[in-house]
Design a protein around this motif. Structure first.
Motif, short mmCIF file in Angstrom:
data_model
loop_
_atom_site.label_atom_id
_atom_site.label_comp_id
_atom_site.label_asym_id
_atom_site.label_seq_id
_atom_site.Cartn_x
_atom_site.Cartn_y
_atom_site.Cartn_z
N LEU A 33 0.83 -1.21 0.00
CA LEU A 33 0.00 0.00 0.00
C LEU A 33 0.86 1.26 0.00
O LEU A 33 0.61 2.20 -0.75
CB LEU A 33 -0.93 0.01 1.22
CG LEU A 33 -2.13 -0.91 1.16
CD1 LEU A 33 -2.79 -1.01 2.53
CD2 LEU A 33 -3.12 -0.41 0.12
N ALA A 34 1.87 1.27 0.85
CA ALA A 34 2.75 2.43 0.95
C ALA A 34 3.46 2.70 -0.38
O ALA A 34 3.51 3.84 -0.85
CB ALA A 34 3.77 2.22 2.07
N LYS A 35 3.97 1.66 -1.00
CA LYS A 35 4.67 1.83 -2.28
C LYS A 35 3.72 2.28 -3.39
O LYS A 35 4.12 3.03 -4.29
CB LYS A 35 5.38 0.54 -2.66
CG LYS A 35 6.60 0.26 -1.79
CD LYS A 35 7.25 -1.06 -2.13
CE LYS A 35 8.43 -1.33 -1.19
NZ LYS A 35 9.04 -2.64 -1.42
N ALA A 36 2.47 1.86 -3.32
CA ALA A 36 1.50 2.21 -4.36
C ALA A 36 0.97 3.64 -4.21
O ALA A 36 0.71 4.31 -5.21
CB ALA A 36 0.34 1.23 -4.34
N PHE A 37 0.83 4.12 -2.97
CA PHE A 37 0.12 5.39 -2.76
C PHE A 37 0.94 6.51 -2.13
O PHE A 37 0.44 7.62 -1.98
CB PHE A 37 -1.12 5.14 -1.90
CG PHE A 37 -2.14 4.28 -2.59
CD1 PHE A 37 -2.94 4.79 -3.61
CD2 PHE A 37 -2.28 2.95 -2.25
CE1 PHE A 37 -3.86 4.00 -4.26
CE2 PHE A 37 -3.21 2.14 -2.89
CZ PHE A 37 -4.01 2.68 -3.90
N TRP A 38 2.17 6.24 -1.74
CA TRP A 38 3.02 7.29 -1.16
C TRP A 38 4.08 7.70 -2.16
O TRP A 38 4.59 6.84 -2.88
CB TRP A 38 3.67 6.81 0.12
CG TRP A 38 2.78 6.75 1.31
CD1 TRP A 38 1.52 7.27 1.45
CD2 TRP A 38 3.08 6.11 2.55
NE1 TRP A 38 1.03 6.99 2.70
CE2 TRP A 38 1.97 6.28 3.40
CE3 TRP A 38 4.18 5.41 3.04
CZ2 TRP A 38 1.94 5.79 4.70
CZ3 TRP A 38 4.14 4.92 4.33
CH2 TRP A 38 3.03 5.12 5.15
N PRO A 39 4.48 8.94 -2.21
CA PRO A 39 3.93 10.02 -1.41
C PRO A 39 2.52 10.38 -1.88
O PRO A 39 2.19 10.27 -3.06
CB PRO A 39 4.89 11.18 -1.63
CG PRO A 39 5.62 10.86 -2.89
CD PRO A 39 5.59 9.37 -3.05
N GLY A 40 1.72 10.83 -0.92
CA GLY A 40 0.34 11.21 -1.20
C GLY A 40 -0.48 11.26 0.06
O GLY A 40 0.02 10.98 1.15
N PRO A 41 -1.75 11.62 -0.07
CA PRO A 41 -2.59 11.86 1.11
C PRO A 41 -3.17 10.62 1.78
O PRO A 41 -4.09 10.72 2.57
CB PRO A 41 -3.70 12.76 0.56
CG PRO A 41 -3.80 12.40 -0.87
CD PRO A 41 -2.40 12.04 -1.30
N LEU A 42 -2.62 9.43 1.51
CA LEU A 42 -3.07 8.22 2.19
C LEU A 42 -2.46 8.14 3.59
O LEU A 42 -1.24 8.23 3.74
CB LEU A 42 -2.67 6.97 1.41
CG LEU A 42 -2.97 5.63 2.11
CD1 LEU A 42 -4.47 5.39 2.18
CD2 LEU A 42 -2.26 4.49 1.43
N THR A 43 -3.30 7.98 4.60
CA THR A 43 -2.84 7.78 5.97
C THR A 43 -3.10 6.33 6.36
O THR A 43 -4.23 5.84 6.21
CB THR A 43 -3.57 8.72 6.94
OG1 THR A 43 -3.31 10.07 6.55
CG2 THR A 43 -3.11 8.51 8.37
#
Length: 170
Positions: free
Chosen positions: A85-95
């Protein structure tokens, strides 16, 4: 008659502001959504300043912002799903809400066993995180219960007598 201290707005000077954060000061910071009020996430005294400046109840946990995914394991327990999840959506507004590591102060998590973590997308905030070299707790930079600020001037208007530094990120 005494005058109120008014926060100064800095233009693209993250090195000096990084030193202020390392010293336990608060800094208003831009993100891809709203402005945040940042402090060293591993310094309980600095994080208490966030709650005081905002009038935020200590029962309302803070979000920890990181510069790089490599820092995640020092803050929270990770597994392959979390990393995907982190690799797919970061950097970005996913917490992500994860089980915290023991080094995360209870003031940050309101005594919970979990911690909210993200890697912001805003380039100036990311630069500040990189230079500071520390995770930053950063909820929105407004008095608790008020509308979140979308400019450095909004931060100064609402918290300028409670903080000294704001990084202008547009």
């Amino acid at each position: 008659m005494t005058s109120k201290v008014t926060a100064r707005i800095y233009q693209g000077t993250p090195r000096m502001l990084a030193r202020k954060l390392q010293a336990g000061e608060l800094v208003g910071v831009p993100s891809e959504t709203v402005y945040g009020l940042a402090a060293d996430a591993l310094n309980p005294a600095a994080c208490r300043k966030i709650f005081k400046a905002k009038g935020r109840p200590t029962t309302d946990p803070l979000i920890v912002h990181l510069h790089h995914i490599k820092q995640l394991e020092s803050i929270a327990y990770v597994n392959p799903t979390v990393l995907a999840l982190a690799k797919a959506f970061w950097p970005g507004p996913l917490t992500l809400i994860l089980q915290k590591q023991s080094g995360v102060p209870d003031i940050v998590t309101s005594g919970l066993d979990s911690v909210a973590v993200r890697i912001p997308q805003h380039p100036l905030f990311r630069k500040l995180l990189k230079i500071a070299g520390i995770p930053l707790a950063a909820p929105s930079a407004n008095p608790f219960g008020y509308v979140s600020p979308t400019s450095a001037e909004h931060v100064r208007a609402n918290l300028g007598d409670r903080i000294r530094y704001i990084l202008n990120g547009g």
